[in-house]
Design an enzyme around this catalytic site. Sequence first.
Site, PDB file in Angstrom:
ATOM      1  CG  MET A   1      -0.167   0.091   2.553  1.00 49.47           C
ATOM      2  SD  MET A   1      -1.258   0.027   3.984  1.00 49.47           S
ATOM      3  CE  MET A   1      -2.174   1.545   3.776  1.00 49.47           C
ATOM      4  CG  ASN A   2       1.411   3.686  -2.908  1.00 49.28           C
ATOM      5  OD1 ASN A   2       1.078   2.569  -3.308  1.00 49.28           O
ATOM      6  ND2 ASN A   2       1.275   4.768  -3.659  1.00 49.28           N
ATOM      7  CG  ASP A   3       0.364   8.130  -2.562  1.00 51.13           C
ATOM      8  OD1 ASP A   3       1.398   7.517  -2.273  1.00 51.13           O
ATOM      9  OD2 ASP A   3       0.289   8.907  -3.527  1.00 51.13           O
ATOM     10  CD  GLN A  19      -2.873   5.215  -5.436  1.00 50.55           C
ATOM     11  OE1 GLN A  19      -2.147   5.076  -6.407  1.00 50.55           O
ATOM     12  NE2 GLN A  19      -4.201   5.292  -5.546  1.00 50.55           N
ATOM     13  CB  SER A  64      -3.100   9.801  -5.101  1.00 48.29           C
ATOM     14  OG  SER A  64      -2.329   8.798  -4.487  1.00 48.29           O
ATOM     15  CD  GLU A 200       5.061  11.984  -6.514  1.00 49.97           C
ATOM     16  OE1 GLU A 200       4.523  11.097  -7.199  1.00 49.97           O
ATOM     17  OE2 GLU A 200       5.969  11.749  -5.682  1.00 49.97           O
TER      18      GLU A 200
END
Length: 450
Positions: A1-3, A19, A64, A200
């Site tokens: 997972m990220n953002d 994400q 995102s 970003e």
Amino acid sequence: MNDPDGPIWWKGEYHLFYQLNPHAAVWGDMHWGHATSLDMIHWRHQPIALAPTPGGADSEGCFSGSAVVFEGQPTFIYTGVQNAPPSEITIRDGSDKLRETQMLATAEDDKLLHWKKLEKPIIATPPSGMVVTGFRDPCPWREGDTWYLGVGSGEREVGGCVLLYRSQDLHRWEYMHKLAQGKPNGKVAVNPCDSGEMWECPDFFALDGHHVLLYSSENKVFWTTGVYDAHEHVYVPMRTGVLDQAGAYYAPKSFVAPDERRILWGWIRETRIEAQFSAAGWSGAMSLPRVLTVNHDGQLEMKPAAECEKLRGAVESATVKPDTPFRQRLASTRRELHIQFGSSALKVAVRLLTGREKAWELIVDVPGAVATCGDDSFGLPQTPWPSDALRIFVDASIIESFVVGREALTSRVYNIAPGKTELEVELLMGHGLEVKQWPLEAISQDRLTR
């Protein structure tokens, strides 16, 4: 997972989207994961909210974005990516060759489990004449009857920026101008995010009589506070800083809780190599919720949300004297520490030791006005501080530290383990120090922590 993506309070529940690669513990094939909570601490996984549509404008990933309520209906605005001919590419980072467009989806139920995408992008291309370094991560807000949208972008040898759009209905958008513009810093990198030529995950909002712009670039999160001209729709930053000092924290996203607190979530990245986290089977975590405020001088301040205290067990207290460090073997690597500074405690070192070797160390030097963690050092603000405390949360490989209510740093440490790691607190200047700590309960029994 990220953002983290689109945090929202809806019908009595917190919803946090993020994400997600559902197929592997490495970046790629971006979907929107979904979790719900009643208290921002205990979470329940829900089905995936957004997935790439084959042949659609997000066929290569749902990047995102944000969530808003439009005409009583929760709505996502997000970035979709797809393969494109060279003349239409907006991601130029040395590896990806994708076109980014801004997309819209609306909720079909109050549990936010089912979403209907608008087939075509609501913003299909960057502004005419710009050769952008990226075009993603929309952040919307409303002024009167008009919606505004910031999109992260930038240009080579010009700097990162936030592009500003406006709309009456979230479907048809007009480009206005740049909301904010960075400056060239002389750095050169294949990936413009590394050189500051791409911003970003912008996040723009009013708070405590100021406006705040957050953005992620150069592997850091930057905050600015300043003045927003609501007539000309131009933002002028007056103060700036680094939101998290250690580099494992990135791409944050905020929202307003029901009690009007501005809550910030962040992605805690891996700092080990891909082969190691791929073998572990998981990668990335969500930070603790942070409460943001801005003081009268325009300084951004943050602290962990009070809900974090729900995980505390019975308090444990110890007194530390000069030349006699406090040391304790940790039966569990889930701990919260609270250290109060003052005339009796001026310089303190907190360490985690595994096999008597230093795994992690944070030194706070009040007279020297500096804090040091490994290779990272940062200045402490002048007093008075919002808080005279150092608060540290240890959760397996993740350490989140909050210094005097203003600075934060997030670290990853992979060689600590229950029964093998010791906590050490040493008073380096002063004549007495009290350490309070609490064991923390796990939010569930199936967490991945190694």
